[in-house]
Every structure is written in structure tokens, then in C-alpha cells.
Design a protein around this motif. Structure first.
Motif, PDB file in Angstrom:
ATOM      1  N   LEU A  37       0.826  -1.205   0.000  1.00 35.51           N
ATOM      2  CA  LEU A  37       0.000   0.000   0.000  1.00 35.51           C
ATOM      3  C   LEU A  37       0.860   1.255   0.000  1.00 35.51           C
ATOM      4  O   LEU A  37       0.606   2.193  -0.765  1.00 35.51           O
ATOM      5  N   LEU A  38       1.907   1.286   0.812  1.00 33.65           N
ATOM      6  CA  LEU A  38       2.793   2.448   0.874  1.00 33.65           C
ATOM      7  C   LEU A  38       3.604   2.608  -0.406  1.00 33.65           C
ATOM      8  O   LEU A  38       3.849   3.723  -0.852  1.00 33.65           O
ATOM      9  N   PRO A  70       9.793  -0.351  10.675  1.00 35.46           N
ATOM     10  CA  PRO A  70       9.248   0.810  11.404  1.00 35.46           C
ATOM     11  C   PRO A  70       8.929   1.948  10.437  1.00 35.46           C
ATOM     12  O   PRO A  70       9.608   2.121   9.422  1.00 35.46           O
ATOM     13  N   LEU A  71       7.897   2.726  10.769  1.00 35.42           N
ATOM     14  CA  LEU A  71       7.486   3.865   9.953  1.00 35.42           C
ATOM     15  C   LEU A  71       7.518   5.139  10.778  1.00 35.42           C
ATOM     16  O   LEU A  71       7.337   5.099  11.996  1.00 35.42           O
ATOM     17  N   PHE A  92       6.971   4.176  14.616  1.00 36.81           N
ATOM     18  CA  PHE A  92       6.112   3.136  15.174  1.00 36.81           C
ATOM     19  C   PHE A  92       6.395   1.832  14.442  1.00 36.81           C
ATOM     20  O   PHE A  92       6.429   1.768  13.232  1.00 36.81           O
ATOM     21  N   VAL A  93       6.649   0.806  15.232  1.00 35.98           N
ATOM     22  CA  VAL A  93       7.118  -0.482  14.744  1.00 35.98           C
ATOM     23  C   VAL A  93       5.967  -1.286  14.154  1.00 35.98           C
ATOM     24  O   VAL A  93       4.795  -0.979  14.402  1.00 35.98           O
ATOM     25  N   PRO A  94       6.281  -2.323  13.373  1.00 37.17           N
ATOM     26  CA  PRO A  94       5.220  -3.191  12.859  1.00 37.17           C
ATOM     27  C   PRO A  94       4.363  -3.739  14.009  1.00 37.17           C
ATOM     28  O   PRO A  94       4.882  -4.149  15.041  1.00 37.17           O
ATOM     29  N   GLY A  95       3.061  -3.652  13.834  1.00 42.02           N
ATOM     30  CA  GLY A  95       2.119  -4.093  14.858  1.00 42.02           C
ATOM     31  C   GLY A  95       1.618  -2.964  15.737  1.00 42.02           C
ATOM     32  O   GLY A  95       0.619  -3.114  16.433  1.00 42.02           O
ATOM     33  N   PRO A 116      -7.820  16.662  -0.693  1.00 44.39           N
ATOM     34  CA  PRO A 116      -6.746  15.677  -0.527  1.00 44.39           C
ATOM     35  C   PRO A 116      -5.669  16.148   0.447  1.00 44.39           C
ATOM     36  O   PRO A 116      -5.349  17.338   0.506  1.00 44.39           O
ATOM     37  N   VAL A 117      -5.141  15.201   1.204  1.00 41.36           N
ATOM     38  CA  VAL A 117      -4.001  15.438   2.093  1.00 41.36           C
ATOM     39  C   VAL A 117      -3.015  14.300   1.818  1.00 41.36           C
ATOM     40  O   VAL A 117      -3.349  13.134   2.003  1.00 41.36           O
ATOM     41  N   ASP A 118      -1.821  14.639   1.339  1.00 39.70           N
ATOM     42  CA  ASP A 118      -0.806  13.634   1.004  1.00 39.70           C
ATOM     43  C   ASP A 118       0.194  13.493   2.139  1.00 39.70           C
ATOM     44  O   ASP A 118       0.907  14.447   2.455  1.00 39.70           O
ATOM     45  N   LEU A 119       0.252  12.300   2.736  1.00 41.66           N
ATOM     46  CA  LEU A 119       1.183  12.023   3.832  1.00 41.66           C
ATOM     47  C   LEU A 119       2.428  11.335   3.289  1.00 41.66           C
ATOM     48  O   LEU A 119       2.347  10.525   2.362  1.00 41.66           O
ATOM     49  N   ARG A 120       3.565  11.668   3.895  1.00 42.71           N
ATOM     50  CA  ARG A 120       4.835  11.029   3.568  1.00 42.71           C
ATOM     51  C   ARG A 120       5.331  10.263   4.802  1.00 42.71           C
ATOM     52  O   ARG A 120       5.353  10.799   5.902  1.00 42.71           O
ATOM     53  N   PHE A 121       5.714   9.025   4.569  1.00 42.75           N
ATOM     54  CA  PHE A 121       6.247   8.174   5.624  1.00 42.75           C
ATOM     55  C   PHE A 121       7.686   7.835   5.289  1.00 42.75           C
ATOM     56  O   PHE A 121       8.008   7.559   4.131  1.00 42.75           O
ATOM     57  N   ALA A 122       8.565   7.857   6.285  1.00 43.97           N
ATOM     58  CA  ALA A 122       9.937   7.403   6.091  1.00 43.97           C
ATOM     59  C   ALA A 122       9.957   5.918   6.411  1.00 43.97           C
ATOM     60  O   ALA A 122       9.246   5.477   7.308  1.00 43.97           O
ATOM     61  N   PRO A 123      10.684   5.126   5.675  1.00 43.33           N
ATOM     62  CA  PRO A 123      11.724   5.528   4.769  1.00 43.33           C
ATOM     63  C   PRO A 123      11.232   5.921   3.368  1.00 43.33           C
ATOM     64  O   PRO A 123      11.822   6.806   2.754  1.00 43.33           O
TER      65      PRO A 123
END
Length: 136
Positions: A37-38, A70-71, A92-95, A116-123
Motif C-alpha cells: 500500500l505504501l 518501522p514507519l 512506530f514499529v510493525p504491529g 486531498p491530504v498527502d502524507l509522507r512516511f519514512a523511509p
């Protein structure tokens, strides 16, 4: 004997501790984030219902990490100033689940709104959140 009892009590208390995010169950809207999804740039819609002009709606969302790593929410872009997000910068770790507070300010808006709101997650993840509201 006293030492053994003291060690058992300490073990029980330490076992009950842990990170607050791991023990807190999310209440409300949960959006599940996966690796695919990401990578593809998934999306979802949050419907805030009807507002009168000048009202401000606040909604708490939870992003649940079901990815393999993690994200971290590193930022967001929006189409106008009527929407905003508040979020922590900790990974925040998986789970685990991460709370995000969505705010919609209806001042100056009329009729059906779909923002629309576009979020960015690292990595390297992205997610589009649509905010739907009817302003009377």
C-alpha cells in the motif's frame, strides 16, 4: 526467601510496563498500512459529515503499521489551509498504531468539500487521505 519474593514482584511490574503505544488499543478509525500500500501510494477517505460555516471538526485517526519495517510520519501536503494534521515524530514499529489528529476548518467554505491530504512516511512511503465534508 525475601529476595526471591522481591525479584518476582519486580518482574511482574517490569512485565506490565512497556511502551504506551504497544499497550494502548486504538479507538475510532484505524487505517492499516502495508508495504504494498505504501509503495503504490494507497488512499482512503475520512467523512466528517455536515458542518455549519465557521465550525471546526477534529477527528482522531490511527495508522496501524502492518509493514515489514518501522514507519515515521515525516510530513504532509494539503490542497488548502482548511485541513491540517497533528502527529508525533516518533517511529512506530510493525504491529503498533500511531495517532494522527485531523482538523477541518469550514470558515470560508461552502457546499460539498473533497480535500486531498498527502502524507509522507519514512523511509519511502506515501498515502493520500481524502477529507469529505458538507458545509451548510
Amino acid at each position: 526467601m525475601f529476595r526471591v519474593a522481591l525479584l518476582l514482584v519486580a518482574a511482574v511490574f517490569c512485565g506490565a510496563c512497556g511502551s504506551p503505544s504497544a499497550s494502548v488499543r486504538p479507538k475510532g478509525r484505524v487505517i492499516v498500512l502495508t508495504d504494498s500500500l505504501l509503495a503504490a501510494g494507497g488512499c482512503d477517505t475520512v467523512r466528517l459529515g455536515r458542518l455549519r460555516s465557521g465550525e471546526i471538526a477534529v477527528s482522531r485517526l490511527w495508522f496501524e503499521n502492518r509493514s515489514s519495517r518501522p514507519l515515521v510520519v515525516v510530513g504532509y501536503e494539503r490542497s488548502c489551509g482548511c485541513t491540517s494534521l497533528a502527529f508525533g515524530s516518533e517511529p512506530f514499529v510493525p504491529g503498533a498504531a500511531h495517532a494522527v489528529e485531523l482538523t477541518f476548518d469550514s470558515r470560508g467554505e461552502r457546499g460539498w468539500q473533497f480535500k486531498p491530504v498527502d502524507l509522507r512516511f519514512a523511509p519511502d512511503g506515501r498515502f493520500r487521505l481524502f477529507v469529505e465534508v458538507e458545509v451548510e
